[in-house]
Motif scaffolding. Structure first.
Motif, PDB file in Angstrom:
ATOM      1  N   PHE A   1     -31.918  -2.718  -6.144  1.00 55.81           N
ATOM      2  CA  PHE A   1     -30.654  -2.439  -5.470  1.00 55.81           C
ATOM      3  C   PHE A   1     -30.841  -2.604  -3.973  1.00 55.81           C
ATOM      4  CE2 PHE A   1     -28.706   0.830  -8.651  1.00 55.81           C
ATOM      5  CZ  PHE A   1     -28.326  -0.217  -9.460  1.00 55.81           C
ATOM      6  N   ASP A   2     -29.900  -3.274  -3.357  1.00 59.70           N
ATOM      7  CA  ASP A   2     -29.883  -3.284  -1.907  1.00 59.70           C
ATOM      8  C   ASP A   2     -29.155  -2.020  -1.477  1.00 59.70           C
ATOM      9  OD1 ASP A   2     -29.165  -3.615   0.794  1.00 59.70           O
ATOM     10  OD2 ASP A   2     -29.434  -5.777   0.607  1.00 59.70           O
ATOM     11  N   TYR A   3     -29.828  -1.216  -0.681  1.00 63.07           N
ATOM     12  CA  TYR A   3     -29.285   0.069  -0.227  1.00 63.07           C
ATOM     13  C   TYR A   3     -27.897  -0.079   0.406  1.00 63.07           C
ATOM     14  CZ  TYR A   3     -29.272   4.308   2.797  1.00 63.07           C
ATOM     15  OH  TYR A   3     -28.955   5.461   3.453  1.00 63.07           O
ATOM     16  N   PHE A   4     -27.680  -1.187   1.068  1.00 64.47           N
ATOM     17  CA  PHE A   4     -26.422  -1.353   1.795  1.00 64.47           C
ATOM     18  C   PHE A   4     -25.327  -2.034   0.974  1.00 64.47           C
ATOM     19  CE2 PHE A   4     -29.771  -1.121   4.970  1.00 64.47           C
ATOM     20  CZ  PHE A   4     -29.293  -0.082   5.748  1.00 64.47           C
ATOM     21  N   ASP A   5     -25.712  -2.660  -0.113  1.00 53.12           N
ATOM     22  CA  ASP A   5     -24.740  -3.423  -0.902  1.00 53.12           C
ATOM     23  C   ASP A   5     -24.052  -2.588  -1.968  1.00 53.12           C
ATOM     24  OD1 ASP A   5     -24.823  -5.761   0.369  1.00 53.12           O
ATOM     25  OD2 ASP A   5     -26.034  -6.834  -1.130  1.00 53.12           O
ATOM     26  N   GLU A   6     -23.086  -3.205  -2.609  1.00 55.03           N
ATOM     27  CA  GLU A   6     -22.469  -2.585  -3.783  1.00 55.03           C
ATOM     28  C   GLU A   6     -23.511  -2.549  -4.895  1.00 55.03           C
ATOM     29  OE1 GLU A   6     -19.336  -1.307  -4.239  1.00 55.03           O
ATOM     30  OE2 GLU A   6     -19.403  -1.511  -2.068  1.00 55.03           O
ATOM     31  N   ASN A   7     -23.581  -1.467  -5.636  1.00 57.42           N
ATOM     32  CA  ASN A   7     -24.431  -1.427  -6.824  1.00 57.42           C
ATOM     33  C   ASN A   7     -23.847  -0.379  -7.762  1.00 57.42           C
ATOM     34  OD1 ASN A   7     -25.645   1.216  -6.176  1.00 57.42           O
ATOM     35  ND2 ASN A   7     -26.762   0.133  -4.588  1.00 57.42           N
ATOM     36  N   SER A   8     -24.394  -0.302  -8.967  1.00 56.91           N
ATOM     37  CA  SER A   8     -23.736   0.532  -9.979  1.00 56.91           C
ATOM     38  C   SER A   8     -23.776   2.030  -9.643  1.00 56.91           C
ATOM     39  CB  SER A   8     -24.324   0.268 -11.359  1.00 56.91           C
ATOM     40  OG  SER A   8     -25.684   0.538 -11.341  1.00 56.91           O
TER      41      SER A   8
END
Ligand SMILES: [Zn+2]
Length: 217
Positions: free
Chosen positions: A37-44
């Motif tokens: 997961f990119d900490y700054f991006d959208e993720n589940s």
């Protein structure tokens, strides 16, 4: 030491002999499902959190599945009196999480119910949080939240009410203008994290981000 020779550290998955600073052997390490997961991006995790409270950023280290090695790792940490595992998991996290120039101001982990703390003898999140604090140079506060224990009178009430009460937390001092990184071991429903997040948000003009060791996707 002679004991190290007689009782070497062994991989929790296959029992091969490993170094003292390892938890699993190199072969088993490859079986861990790290999620990128990119900490700054959208993720589940972020998507799930957003249904419950306003969240800034989020990070999950491992995938938590039935029969998965991550399940074994978290189980050892929580139930086998091996709190040092928290340090190893923090090392894996530090290699994969970069806050860039947006470091949170404070690390706060989910407090244990006092009864559970007494049973377990330690909060499995403390060493993990302290290791990350040292690595990223961000302070931590283990005392900011108290988990409310239910009284005998409450315990007599219906189960639903009791579960609700067990999931409440009180903030021990007002804070404002802070970006807080909330830490937990496994993200399932997100209800516990949401309960704490709302206390932080109600306390002042704060922001909340999430870091979990594993997520049940
Ligand atoms: Zn192994």
């Amino acid at each position: 030491m002679i004991l190290d020779i007689l009782f070497p550290d062994r991989c929790i998955n296959c029992s091969r002999i490993i170094n003292a600073d390892q938890l699993v052997c190199n072969l088993c390490f490859k079986q861990i499902h790290f999620i990128h997961f990119d900490y700054f991006d959208e993720n589940s995790v972020k998507e799930k959190c957003r249904l419950l409270f306003p969240v800034e950023n989020s990070f999950a280290l491992m995938q938590f599945e039935e029969e998965d090695l991550s399940r074994k790792i978290i189980h050892e940490l929580k139930y086998k009196k091996r709190k040092k595992i928290g340090k190893i998991i923090a090392g894996w996290t530090a290699e994969r999480l970069d806050f860039k120039d947006q470091k949170p101001d404070l690390l706060v982990s989910v407090p244990l119910h006092p009864k559970k703390l007494k049973e377990r003898g330690y909060n499995q999140l403390h060493l993990f949080t302290e290791t990350l604090s040292e690595h990223y140079q961000i302070p931590f506060d283990h005392e900011l939240f108290k988990r409310n224990h239910y009284s005998k009178a409450q315990a007599l009430k219906d189960k639903k009410h009791r579960l609700k009460t067990e999931n409440t937390f009180s903030i021990t001092q007002n804070i404002s203008g802070k970006h807080i990184l909330l830490i937990d071991d496994v993200f399932t429903t997100g209800n516990t994290l949401a309960a704490i997040a709302w206390e932080i948000l109600k306390s002042g003009n704060n922001k909340v981000s999430i870091l979990v060791m594993a997520v049940d996707l």
